[in-house]
Design a protein around this motif. Structure first.
Motif, PDB file in Angstrom:
ATOM      1  N   ALA A 193      -8.394  25.659  19.729  1.00 44.35           N
ATOM      2  CA  ALA A 193      -7.264  24.948  19.122  1.00 44.35           C
ATOM      3  C   ALA A 193      -7.042  25.412  17.688  1.00 44.35           C
ATOM      4  O   ALA A 193      -5.908  25.662  17.258  1.00 44.35           O
ATOM      5  CB  ALA A 193      -7.533  23.442  19.153  1.00 44.35           C
ATOM      6  N   SER A 194      -8.147  25.559  16.985  1.00 41.09           N
ATOM      7  CA  SER A 194      -8.086  25.969  15.592  1.00 41.09           C
ATOM      8  C   SER A 194      -7.496  27.381  15.485  1.00 41.09           C
ATOM      9  O   SER A 194      -6.645  27.648  14.623  1.00 41.09           O
ATOM     10  CB  SER A 194      -9.518  25.918  15.061  1.00 41.09           C
ATOM     11  OG  SER A 194      -9.552  26.089  13.702  1.00 41.09           O
ATOM     12  N   ALA A 195      -7.918  28.268  16.359  1.00 43.94           N
ATOM     13  CA  ALA A 195      -7.363  29.627  16.378  1.00 43.94           C
ATOM     14  C   ALA A 195      -5.863  29.577  16.663  1.00 43.94           C
ATOM     15  O   ALA A 195      -5.064  30.272  16.022  1.00 43.94           O
ATOM     16  CB  ALA A 195      -8.091  30.473  17.432  1.00 43.94           C
ATOM     17  N   GLN A 196      -5.481  28.744  17.624  1.00 41.79           N
ATOM     18  CA  GLN A 196      -4.063  28.606  17.986  1.00 41.79           C
ATOM     19  C   GLN A 196      -3.260  28.061  16.799  1.00 41.79           C
ATOM     20  O   GLN A 196      -2.184  28.562  16.484  1.00 41.79           O
ATOM     21  CB  GLN A 196      -3.949  27.649  19.178  1.00 41.79           C
ATOM     22  CG  GLN A 196      -2.883  28.044  20.201  1.00 41.79           C
ATOM     23  CD  GLN A 196      -2.921  27.148  21.439  1.00 41.79           C
ATOM     24  OE1 GLN A 196      -2.109  26.220  21.570  1.00 41.79           O
ATOM     25  NE2 GLN A 196      -3.837  27.401  22.349  1.00 41.79           N
ATOM     26  N   LEU A 197      -3.797  27.055  16.148  1.00 49.13           N
ATOM     27  CA  LEU A 197      -3.124  26.466  14.983  1.00 49.13           C
ATOM     28  C   LEU A 197      -2.919  27.515  13.900  1.00 49.13           C
ATOM     29  O   LEU A 197      -1.920  27.491  13.178  1.00 49.13           O
ATOM     30  CB  LEU A 197      -3.990  25.317  14.428  1.00 49.13           C
ATOM     31  CG  LEU A 197      -3.436  24.560  13.222  1.00 49.13           C
ATOM     32  CD1 LEU A 197      -2.245  23.679  13.636  1.00 49.13           C
ATOM     33  CD2 LEU A 197      -4.511  23.696  12.559  1.00 49.13           C
ATOM     34  N   CYS A 198      -3.865  28.461  13.795  1.00 48.50           N
ATOM     35  CA  CYS A 198      -3.803  29.492  12.759  1.00 48.50           C
ATOM     36  C   CYS A 198      -3.027  30.726  13.211  1.00 48.50           C
ATOM     37  O   CYS A 198      -3.020  31.750  12.528  1.00 48.50           O
ATOM     38  CB  CYS A 198      -5.217  29.900  12.352  1.00 48.50           C
ATOM     39  SG  CYS A 198      -6.062  28.622  11.409  1.00 48.50           S
ATOM     40  N   GLY A 199      -2.375  30.638  14.376  1.00 48.44           N
ATOM     41  CA  GLY A 199      -1.547  31.739  14.843  1.00 48.44           C
ATOM     42  C   GLY A 199      -2.336  32.933  15.356  1.00 48.44           C
ATOM     43  O   GLY A 199      -1.819  34.059  15.386  1.00 48.44           O
ATOM     44  N   TYR A 200      -3.586  32.701  15.753  1.00 47.98           N
ATOM     45  CA  TYR A 200      -4.396  33.798  16.297  1.00 47.98           C
ATOM     46  C   TYR A 200      -3.737  34.348  17.555  1.00 47.98           C
ATOM     47  O   TYR A 200      -3.363  33.604  18.456  1.00 47.98           O
ATOM     48  CB  TYR A 200      -5.809  33.299  16.628  1.00 47.98           C
ATOM     49  CG  TYR A 200      -6.682  34.325  17.310  1.00 47.98           C
ATOM     50  CD1 TYR A 200      -7.268  35.356  16.593  1.00 47.98           C
ATOM     51  CD2 TYR A 200      -6.907  34.260  18.685  1.00 47.98           C
ATOM     52  CE1 TYR A 200      -8.067  36.291  17.217  1.00 47.98           C
ATOM     53  CE2 TYR A 200      -7.709  35.201  19.318  1.00 47.98           C
ATOM     54  CZ  TYR A 200      -8.280  36.212  18.577  1.00 47.98           C
ATOM     55  OH  TYR A 200      -9.073  37.137  19.204  1.00 47.98           O
ATOM     56  N   GLN A 201      -3.576  35.662  17.580  1.00 48.60           N
ATOM     57  CA  GLN A 201      -2.893  36.299  18.710  1.00 48.60           C
ATOM     58  C   GLN A 201      -3.844  37.223  19.457  1.00 48.60           C
ATOM     59  O   GLN A 201      -4.500  38.057  18.855  1.00 48.60           O
ATOM     60  CB  GLN A 201      -1.718  37.152  18.206  1.00 48.60           C
ATOM     61  CG  GLN A 201      -0.578  36.373  17.584  1.00 48.60           C
ATOM     62  CD  GLN A 201       0.233  35.575  18.603  1.00 48.60           C
ATOM     63  OE1 GLN A 201       0.222  35.906  19.785  1.00 48.60           O
ATOM     64  NE2 GLN A 201       0.907  34.521  18.154  1.00 48.60           N
ATOM     65  N   GLY A 202      -3.866  37.039  20.766  1.00 49.72           N
ATOM     66  CA  GLY A 202      -4.569  37.994  21.638  1.00 49.72           C
ATOM     67  C   GLY A 202      -6.006  38.212  21.242  1.00 49.72           C
ATOM     68  O   GLY A 202      -6.615  37.434  20.514  1.00 49.72           O
ATOM     69  N   GLY A 203      -6.573  39.289  21.739  1.00 50.36           N
ATOM     70  CA  GLY A 203      -7.982  39.567  21.469  1.00 50.36           C
ATOM     71  C   GLY A 203      -8.856  38.606  22.247  1.00 50.36           C
ATOM     72  O   GLY A 203      -8.382  37.585  22.752  1.00 50.36           O
ATOM     73  N   THR A 204     -10.132  38.939  22.314  1.00 52.55           N
ATOM     74  CA  THR A 204     -11.031  38.094  23.096  1.00 52.55           C
ATOM     75  C   THR A 204     -11.938  37.261  22.195  1.00 52.55           C
ATOM     76  O   THR A 204     -12.768  36.497  22.681  1.00 52.55           O
ATOM     77  CB  THR A 204     -11.919  38.958  24.011  1.00 52.55           C
ATOM     78  OG1 THR A 204     -12.617  39.898  23.186  1.00 52.55           O
ATOM     79  CG2 THR A 204     -11.104  39.696  25.040  1.00 52.55           C
ATOM     80  N   SER A 205     -11.771  37.418  20.871  1.00 53.52           N
ATOM     81  CA  SER A 205     -12.697  36.732  19.962  1.00 53.52           C
ATOM     82  C   SER A 205     -12.732  35.227  20.172  1.00 53.52           C
ATOM     83  O   SER A 205     -13.807  34.628  20.252  1.00 53.52           O
ATOM     84  CB  SER A 205     -12.318  37.010  18.507  1.00 53.52           C
ATOM     85  OG  SER A 205     -12.622  38.336  18.184  1.00 53.52           O
ATOM     86  N   ALA A 206     -11.555  34.594  20.259  1.00 54.23           N
ATOM     87  CA  ALA A 206     -11.529  33.132  20.344  1.00 54.23           C
ATOM     88  C   ALA A 206     -12.292  32.664  21.584  1.00 54.23           C
ATOM     89  O   ALA A 206     -13.114  31.747  21.509  1.00 54.23           O
ATOM     90  CB  ALA A 206     -10.089  32.627  20.374  1.00 54.23           C
ATOM     91  N   VAL A 207     -12.027  33.319  22.695  1.00 54.28           N
ATOM     92  CA  VAL A 207     -12.679  32.939  23.955  1.00 54.28           C
ATOM     93  C   VAL A 207     -14.187  33.197  23.877  1.00 54.28           C
ATOM     94  O   VAL A 207     -15.002  32.320  24.194  1.00 54.28           O
ATOM     95  CB  VAL A 207     -12.056  33.715  25.135  1.00 54.28           C
ATOM     96  CG1 VAL A 207     -12.914  33.599  26.384  1.00 54.28           C
ATOM     97  CG2 VAL A 207     -10.637  33.203  25.397  1.00 54.28           C
ATOM     98  N   ASP A 208     -14.578  34.383  23.432  1.00 53.94           N
ATOM     99  CA  ASP A 208     -16.007  34.717  23.371  1.00 53.94           C
ATOM    100  C   ASP A 208     -16.753  33.782  22.421  1.00 53.94           C
ATOM    101  O   ASP A 208     -17.854  33.318  22.732  1.00 53.94           O
ATOM    102  CB  ASP A 208     -16.198  36.168  22.902  1.00 53.94           C
ATOM    103  CG  ASP A 208     -15.787  37.161  23.976  1.00 53.94           C
ATOM    104  OD1 ASP A 208     -15.633  36.745  25.148  1.00 53.94           O
ATOM    105  OD2 ASP A 208     -15.596  38.347  23.650  1.00 53.94           O
ATOM    106  N   LEU A 209     -16.136  33.515  21.280  1.00 52.75           N
ATOM    107  CA  LEU A 209     -16.838  32.696  20.290  1.00 52.75           C
ATOM    108  C   LEU A 209     -16.863  31.231  20.703  1.00 52.75           C
ATOM    109  O   LEU A 209     -17.823  30.511  20.420  1.00 52.75           O
ATOM    110  CB  LEU A 209     -16.215  32.886  18.905  1.00 52.75           C
ATOM    111  CG  LEU A 209     -16.357  34.318  18.372  1.00 52.75           C
ATOM    112  CD1 LEU A 209     -15.612  34.473  17.048  1.00 52.75           C
ATOM    113  CD2 LEU A 209     -17.821  34.715  18.222  1.00 52.75           C
ATOM    114  N   ALA A 210     -15.819  30.781  21.386  1.00 49.14           N
ATOM    115  CA  ALA A 210     -15.844  29.410  21.922  1.00 49.14           C
ATOM    116  C   ALA A 210     -17.009  29.266  22.908  1.00 49.14           C
ATOM    117  O   ALA A 210     -17.708  28.247  22.913  1.00 49.14           O
ATOM    118  CB  ALA A 210     -14.517  29.082  22.600  1.00 49.14           C
ATOM    119  N   ALA A 211     -17.229  30.313  23.706  1.00 47.98           N
ATOM    120  CA  ALA A 211     -18.361  30.283  24.646  1.00 47.98           C
ATOM    121  C   ALA A 211     -19.689  30.231  23.881  1.00 47.98           C
ATOM    122  O   ALA A 211     -20.611  29.511  24.267  1.00 47.98           O
ATOM    123  CB  ALA A 211     -18.324  31.500  25.567  1.00 47.98           C
ATOM    124  N   CYS A 212     -19.779  30.986  22.785  1.00 48.15           N
ATOM    125  CA  CYS A 212     -21.000  30.961  21.965  1.00 48.15           C
ATOM    126  C   CYS A 212     -21.263  29.563  21.429  1.00 48.15           C
ATOM    127  O   CYS A 212     -22.403  29.085  21.421  1.00 48.15           O
ATOM    128  CB  CYS A 212     -20.879  31.922  20.782  1.00 48.15           C
ATOM    129  SG  CYS A 212     -20.835  33.641  21.267  1.00 48.15           S
TER     130      CYS A 212
END
Lengths: 333, 333
Positions: free
Chosen positions: A62-81
């Motif tokens: 959600a935080s990534a989305q709020l900050c306009g994060y686009q694409g990439g796998t970082s948000a998903v990978d780090l959420a899993a971490c």
């Protein structure tokens, strides 16, 4: 004049907005709890399958989305971490607390033994770092490594304050900030980090998580005295039996007379229990309105969390993050 | 003709060559186990003060020196991280094994309780990653995060093979490679990494550590049946009572007659003990020369370790690393 329908706040909007990514988070979790040693995925999947609210990984997304994060796998990978670190702490917590129920199911230590719970927790924790390293952000690694150390500190501090009726509200808040809020804060902050937002935005989201996590834990501790066991998914009265000095107890003790204070000390400090003690504790907590007072504190922290979002653009994700705060305060489980 | 004095191999040369750096490693350890939560440094320093051989951090320092690493704080900082990871696994191991003695002293779990041991282990593990992140090498982070996951896998695998007399030598070697040799390998490898040596040199030193660690653990398991308790610094017969199926047991069982096999199964699998069982186990192990056979295996791995060093320049540090292997095989503790 339009009639306004008042509904209970829920996580539904947030869940809907991060749904596609959460499916990918689940896949990353499954991929990374794989091991040739069969007991590891067995035990880990027992806990992961039981679900839980998945608040922490949703915060990263959600935080990534709020900050306009686009694409990439970082948000998903780090959420899993983040979820791996949380799961590792749950496994170790249950060993520490000797809990028999977790997320409505027999806890891992009850089913697989303390040894396996400790070691599989270690495995998940190490794997979280493997995934973070692959992701490649030293800043994220720093945030989550430090948060992990703070969580452990908070848990040790909780051990030190357990069975001690001299525990102040301040000391209690210090414990829950460390053991719970720190990971909420880190989970939210890294959403801003991977979106390359300013230090101020990062700090705002870190605080959003810290305040939300504090409110979340305050309510958790209220539910330990008030919830229906079937709804809560864990044993009601666990904190009482463990002698954990939480805010409802601190408030009731402060307002109690000598006889009541002696009751609390016998149960919490001496751990000498008689039939009906949990009922008596709940009665004293009602007598002094200690659950309402705790919920008021949770509401204050919730408002602080909401206020941190002012600087961000309005939109569906911001609304969902606000509603998530309201849900955490009014939740029945 | 000069007379050659034969002396027992020792760690003295290695200790002397890395002495100045080890003093700095100790300081990094002390600095980073600091916490406002008093129980953390109390418990951690109990274990750190007890000492131990400090093999793993010495391997990082020696390996860096062998590779011509100059200046900088990486070797010292990372050696401290290696020792932190090792200490964390010891704390968790003692919970798993319910050990009462560690490094000749009451183990942390016996003194401070399982809860604190689990949580302080978590704290040290997290702090190791904080220091690694500060050091800034993603490659080192990757090596040590993966090694940490493998160690946990090895410990879980050991749980799965415990109390199972069907355990093969191959399965046993798999366990000790993961639970012990992996960290020896990582500790040695990172010395080459920070010295910017070739992938081949890195791999050679990783293997040096793997083979040395395997030999080290083989001897550890021999000592559990043969040592004098006061010299060993831990309880003799622990593995036997825990039902850990180590090489001396595997060999004795394979060679045993039906009655002897039944004895091993009663003790190791059913965990039903009578007075004198440990003596009987030691007698059977002697009867089949199982300790000598285990030490022969350790010597084979030791030779493999020494062979990996051929590619490196001769000198005092190389000699010391060779002697360290010999010490690990002949050590009485």
């Amino acid at each position: 004049m339009a009639t306004q329908q008042t509904t209970e706040p829920s996580l539904d909007s947030l869940i809907r907005l991060v749904d596609a990514d959460m499916k990918r988070v689940n896949q990353v979790i499954i991929d990374n709890m794989h091991s040739e040693v069969a007991l590891i995925p067995q035990l880990a999947s027992h806990l992961v399958a039981a679900g839980g609210k998945r608040m922490r990984p949703m915060l990263t997304l959600a935080s990534a989305q709020l900050c306009g994060y686009q694409g990439g796998t970082s948000a998903v990978d780090l959420a899993a971490c983040v979820e791996f670190i949380h799961t590792a702490t749950l496994l170790h917590d249950d060993v520490v607390d000797e809990s028999l129920l977790r997320r409505g199911q027999a806890s891992a230590n009850a089913l697989f033994g303390n040894e396996a719970s400790v070691l599989v927790g270690d495995f998940l924790f190490a794997r979280a770092f493997v995934v973070m390293v692959k992701n490649g952000s030293l800043k994220v690694l720093d945030i989550l490594a430090k948060a992990s150390a703070v969580i452990a500190e908070g848990e040790v501090l909780q051990l030190s304050t357990a069975n001690d009726m001299a525990t102040t509200e301040e000391a209690y808040l210090e414990v829950i900030t460390a053991k719970t809020a720190a990971l909420f804060g880190a989970a939210s902050q890294i959403g801003a980090v991977i979106a390359n937002r300013s230090a101020e935005d990062e700090e705002a989201l870190r605080l959003y998580g810290i305040y939300l996590g504090t409110a979340f834990q305050l309510i958790d501790d209220v539910l330990d005295y008030s919830a229906h066991q079937a709804t809560l998914g864990k044993t009601v009265g666990d904190d009482f039996r463990d002698g954990k000095v939480t805010l409802p107890v601190i408030i009731s003790y402060a307002k109690g007379d000598d006889e009541e204070k002696a009751f609390w000390r016998r149960c919490m400090e001496d751990q000498e229990f008689k039939d009906g003690d949990l009922d008596r504790a709940q009665e004293l907590i009602r007598k002094y309105d200690a659950l309402s007072a705790s919920m008021d504190r949770a509401r204050e922290f919730g408002q602080l969390a909401i206020d941190t979002l002012t600087r961000f653009d309005d939109g569906a994700i911001k609304d969902a993050m606000i509603e998530a705060v309201e849900f955490c305060i009014s939740r029945p489980y």
